[in-house]
Design a protein around this motif. Structure first.
Motif, mmCIF file in Angstrom:
data_model
loop_
_atom_site.group_PDB
_atom_site.id
_atom_site.type_symbol
_atom_site.label_atom_id
_atom_site.label_comp_id
_atom_site.label_asym_id
_atom_site.label_seq_id
_atom_site.Cartn_x
_atom_site.Cartn_y
_atom_site.Cartn_z
ATOM 1 N N ALA A 82 0.820 -1.214 0.000
ATOM 2 C CA ALA A 82 0.000 0.000 0.000
ATOM 3 C C ALA A 82 0.852 1.261 0.000
ATOM 4 C CB ALA A 82 -0.938 -0.005 1.210
ATOM 5 N N ASP A 83 2.001 1.231 0.726
ATOM 6 C CA ASP A 83 2.833 2.442 0.760
ATOM 7 C C ASP A 83 3.433 2.748 -0.597
ATOM 8 O OD1 ASP A 83 4.475 0.225 0.844
ATOM 9 O OD2 ASP A 83 5.844 1.030 2.366
ATOM 10 N N LEU A 84 3.744 1.714 -1.378
ATOM 11 C CA LEU A 84 4.257 1.918 -2.733
ATOM 12 C C LEU A 84 3.159 2.487 -3.640
ATOM 13 C CD1 LEU A 84 6.378 1.542 -5.005
ATOM 14 C CD2 LEU A 84 5.523 -0.800 -5.267
ATOM 15 N N VAL A 85 1.991 1.893 -3.566
ATOM 16 C CA VAL A 85 0.864 2.351 -4.383
ATOM 17 C C VAL A 85 0.538 3.808 -4.066
ATOM 18 C CG1 VAL A 85 -1.594 2.042 -4.869
ATOM 19 C CG2 VAL A 85 -0.103 0.039 -4.659
ATOM 20 N N ASP A 86 0.486 4.140 -2.775
ATOM 21 C CA ASP A 86 0.164 5.512 -2.367
ATOM 22 C C ASP A 86 1.224 6.502 -2.845
ATOM 23 O OD1 ASP A 86 -2.103 4.568 -1.135
ATOM 24 O OD2 ASP A 86 -1.243 4.547 0.885
#
Length: 328
Positions: A82-86
């Motif tokens: 999720a941190d990469l996507v965000d």
């Protein structure tokens, strides 16, 4: 040309990551100044296949980049972090150009950047991408897709095609060709990845057109026909078309037109020749014919293309001069 940020996390594919770093990390001497500044961004030390990688910055650095590269993602069945996507979404919202290599398209799709857009990924995973993200128009037959601020590439070697395309957009064909020569790869491949699905990529000197293609390149100023090419290749026009489809993914005439346009691009960037002269030496006949095909293929008229890259060259020269003048 600003910061190129490579977004990394556990589970990335090392080939695409290394390829992008090689293209953007070192520019051709004397041809493009300033070159890109490369930043490797991740959540901390990450595992990339069998390699341990120490990023320069955290993922929160991505929005500061002009271009963000998302390498291939190993496990397409798992949701990307999720941190990469965000962070990728935030970079795009901040104005960055975002490009995925191979299965990195799954990260872009998870970030919503491909909604309503045409995109591609490795041919073995196009069905999975289309099934998981039905709002994405997945094209399994191309090497890369350029949507302006969002770009996607097919697998492995197609990542190189996309990276060189980005260099070509930023610095022009001559510089992209110089980078390709340094890396000993073709500056541009015609056709799509469909040609690689069921057949291996032919060795450069081990296919029926190996002698014909260089022969054609040396004679772009001549009015060549399919019959001329077939005669030189000592085969029928039907067999020639079949071999062109297999080797290049396109027809003889379309391939020939692409070579003429790319030669015209180089001449527009590197010479003061008139459009009429360039039309003659590239085999396009007249300036009207060159303008029509050039505009349709490149997206702008020859004169506009020349002004754009001449302006860039002057800006780069002034920047280089200022840098030299301020050195101790």
């Amino acid at each position: 040309m600003g910061i190129v940020a490579l977004a990394v996390t556990d589970g990335m594919l090392h080939f695409e990551l290394s390829l992008a770093y090689e293209v953007f990390g070192a520019g051709p001497t004397g041809l493009a100044d300033p070159w890109y500044s490369v930043a490797v961004c991740g959540p901390g030390a990450v595992r990339v296949d069998r390699f341990r990688l120490e990023p320069d910055h955290g993922l929160d650095h991505l929005p500061r980049a002009h271009t963000v590269i998302v390498p291939g993602w190993a496990d397409i069945d798992a949701d990307p972090p999720a941190d990469l996507v965000d962070a990728v979404r935030a970079a795009h919202e901040a104005g960055a150009r975002v490009a995925s290599l191979c299965t990195g398209a799954f990260v872009l799709a998870a970030a919503g950047l491909l909604d309503g857009k045409r995109a591609t990924t490795h041919w073995a995973h196009t069905r999975a991408l289309a099934a998981r993200y039905p709002q994405v128009e997945v094209d399994p037959d191309v090497l890369y897709v350029d949507n302006g601020s969002v770009l996607t590439s097919a697998g492995k070697a197609a990542a190189m095609d996309l990276c060189l395309h980005l260099v070509r957009l930023d610095h022009g064909s001559s510089t992209a060709n110089a980078v390709a020569r340094r890396l000993v790869v073709p500056p541009h491949r015609d056709g799509g990845q469909a040609q690689f699905v069921t057949t291996p990529v032919p060795a450069p000197d081990n296919h029926p057109l190996a002698e014909l293609l260089p022969w054609v390149i040396e004679r772009l100023d001549r009015p060549l026909t399919v019959e001329d090419l077939a005669r030189q290749a000592r085969m029928s026009s039907r067999n020639l078309n079949r071999h062109f489809r297999s080797v290049t993914g396109t027809t003889p005439l379309q391939w020939l037109l692409t070579q003429r346009i790319r030669h015209a691009q180089e001449l527009l960037e590197t010479t003061d020749d008139s459009v009429d002269t360039i039309a003659a030496v590239t085999g396009m006949g007249t300036a009207t014919t060159l303008r029509r095909h050039f505009n349709r293929t490149v997206g702008v008229p020859p004169d506009t293309y020349r002004r754009t890259f001449r302006s860039r060259t002057r800006s780069q020269s002034r920047a280089s001069a200022r840098s030299t003048a301020t050195r101790p």
